[in-house]
Design a protein around this motif. Structure first.
Motif, short mmCIF file in Angstrom:
data_model
loop_
_atom_site.label_atom_id
_atom_site.label_comp_id
_atom_site.label_asym_id
_atom_site.label_seq_id
_atom_site.Cartn_x
_atom_site.Cartn_y
_atom_site.Cartn_z
N GLN A 150 6.47 -18.70 -32.98
CA GLN A 150 6.86 -20.03 -32.52
C GLN A 150 8.27 -20.32 -33.01
OE1 GLN A 150 4.29 -23.16 -33.78
NE2 GLN A 150 4.79 -24.41 -32.03
N GLN A 151 9.13 -20.73 -32.10
CA GLN A 151 10.52 -20.98 -32.43
C GLN A 151 10.75 -22.46 -32.71
OE1 GLN A 151 13.03 -19.64 -29.29
NE2 GLN A 151 12.17 -17.61 -29.24
N GLN A 152 11.84 -22.75 -33.39
CA GLN A 152 12.24 -24.13 -33.62
C GLN A 152 13.74 -24.24 -33.34
OE1 GLN A 152 10.87 -25.95 -37.20
NE2 GLN A 152 12.51 -27.44 -37.23
N VAL A 153 14.11 -25.24 -32.55
CA VAL A 153 15.51 -25.50 -32.23
C VAL A 153 15.82 -26.96 -32.56
CG1 VAL A 153 15.65 -23.72 -30.44
CG2 VAL A 153 14.97 -26.03 -29.82
N SER A 154 17.11 -27.30 -32.63
CA SER A 154 17.48 -28.67 -32.97
C SER A 154 17.71 -29.54 -31.73
CB SER A 154 18.72 -28.67 -33.85
OG SER A 154 19.79 -28.03 -33.19
N ARG A 155 17.94 -28.93 -30.58
CA ARG A 155 18.12 -29.69 -29.34
C ARG A 155 17.34 -29.04 -28.22
NH1 ARG A 155 23.98 -29.82 -27.60
NH2 ARG A 155 23.58 -27.60 -27.66
N GLU A 156 16.81 -29.83 -27.33
CA GLU A 156 16.04 -29.29 -26.21
C GLU A 156 16.92 -28.45 -25.28
OE1 GLU A 156 12.71 -30.96 -23.11
OE2 GLU A 156 13.32 -32.24 -24.76
N GLN A 157 18.21 -28.75 -25.23
CA GLN A 157 19.14 -27.98 -24.40
C GLN A 157 19.29 -26.54 -24.91
OE1 GLN A 157 19.62 -30.93 -25.72
NE2 GLN A 157 20.70 -32.32 -24.36
N ASP A 158 18.92 -26.28 -26.16
CA ASP A 158 19.03 -24.94 -26.73
C ASP A 158 17.92 -24.00 -26.25
OD1 ASP A 158 21.25 -25.81 -28.11
OD2 ASP A 158 20.15 -26.19 -29.96
#
Length: 88
Positions: free
Chosen positions: A32-40
């Motif tokens: 499961q990944q985690q990003v700081s912005r949905e655009q990423d």
């Protein structure tokens, strides 16, 4: 004449194929990944879950974007706030 010699390799091939398929399907769910912005989020796959830490959810929760359905235009996604897992 017995077909026992032919059954064992076939059974082994079926078991091996099943094991490889199971590992292939389980791997994306475990990672499961985690990003700081949905655009990423670049390439969301069907069933894939990505956590977005953009501050849009209440304290103790994080936004989860999931590839929900497959359409002719690609994978559509759903969004919901889920409890944040404690990191050790």
């Amino acid at each position: 004449m017995s077909d026992v010699g032919e059954v064992r390799p076939l059974r082994f091939a079926i078991m091996l194929t099943s094991a490889v398929t199971l590992l292939t399907l389980a791997a994306p769910a475990a990672a499961q990944q985690q990003v700081s912005r949905e655009q990423d989020i670049v390439d969301l796959r069907l069933g894939q879950k990505i956590q977005v830490d953009d501050g849009s959810c209440p304290n103790g929760q994080i936004k989860e974007v999931m590839g929900a359905t497959l359409t002719t235009a690609g994978v559509t996604s759903t969004r919901k706030c889920v409890p944040r897992l404690q990191r050790r």
